[in-house]
Design an enzyme around this catalytic site. Structure first.
Site, PDB file in Angstrom:
ATOM      1  N   ASP A 115       0.849  -1.192   0.000  1.00  0.00           N
ATOM      2  CA  ASP A 115       0.000   0.000   0.000  1.00  0.00           C
ATOM      3  C   ASP A 115       0.880   1.235   0.000  1.00  0.00           C
ATOM      4  O   ASP A 115       1.964   1.228   0.596  1.00  0.00           O
ATOM      5  CB  ASP A 115      -0.924   0.022   1.222  1.00  0.00           C
ATOM      6  CG  ASP A 115      -2.056  -0.991   1.132  1.00  0.00           C
ATOM      7  OD1 ASP A 115      -2.395  -1.420   0.009  1.00  0.00           O
ATOM      8  OD2 ASP A 115      -2.617  -1.338   2.180  1.00  0.00           O
ATOM      9  N   ASP A 132      -7.164  -1.618  -4.160  1.00  0.00           N
ATOM     10  CA  ASP A 132      -8.148  -1.219  -3.143  1.00  0.00           C
ATOM     11  C   ASP A 132      -9.164  -0.233  -3.713  1.00  0.00           C
ATOM     12  O   ASP A 132     -10.360  -0.319  -3.416  1.00  0.00           O
ATOM     13  CB  ASP A 132      -7.448  -0.586  -1.940  1.00  0.00           C
ATOM     14  CG  ASP A 132      -6.544  -1.551  -1.201  1.00  0.00           C
ATOM     15  OD1 ASP A 132      -6.794  -2.767  -1.242  1.00  0.00           O
ATOM     16  OD2 ASP A 132      -5.561  -1.078  -0.591  1.00  0.00           O
TER      17      ASP A 132
END
Length: 167
Positions: A115, A132
């Site tokens: 991320d 995401d």
């Protein structure tokens, strides 16, 4: 529909290419953070959980459980996509599938999901990635599609029945 297959593949490619760039060009895992603006930065996070760090997988069994869960979801959504005749449902599922496979690949390769999008300047507490974003957009589209789905009409017989008079 080939267009939806291309959409899933495009999302998967965009996710994996962005992570490759973050890891191999920016080398964010080494430098940790790149300040871009007052509201947005690139910040490296190893996400051992699912969406926004929930359901952490701290052991190998949990990690592979999440891999299996991601694979099962992608398979179920693929079957749903093939069987669905609603355009918005199919679009949403194609988007989610691309994202789910992108994060599943990370979990297999690294044991965690990479991320890096950081909007903490907007007080957004989570750091996330392209997959995401796709998963959340697809989920939102599924909710919208559910709300827009026409409700079945009551049976015509209910409308034409004569009321029963009490004795």
């Amino acid at each position: 529909d080939a267009t939806l297959q291309y959409l899933s593949a495009f999302i998967l490619a965009a996710d994996q290419l962005s992570k490759w760039w973050i890891l191999n060009v920016v080398q964010l895992q080494i430098i940790g953070k790149v300040e871009i603006s007052a509201i947005f930065d690139l910040t490296f996070v190893k996400n051992y959980g699912v969406s926004f760090g929930q359901l952490r997988a701290d052991s190998p069994i949990e990690r592979w459980g999440l891999v299996a869960l991601s694979g099962a979801i992608a398979l179920i959504f693929t079957i749903w996509l093939i069987r669905s005749d609603r355009w918005l449902t199919r679009l949403a599922l194609a988007i989610v599938i691309g994202g789910a496979i992108g994060n599943m690949i990370d979990r297999v390769r690294f044991g965690y999901v990479v991320d890096f999008f950081d909007f903490s300047g907007l007080h957004f507490p989570w750091i996330f990635n392209v997959a995401d974003v796709a998963i959340n957009i697809g989920a939102l589209l599924l909710i919208i599609d559910l709300l827009l789905e026409p409700k079945p009409e009551k049976a015509a017989s209910n409308a034409t029945e004569t009321p029963v008079k009490p004795d």
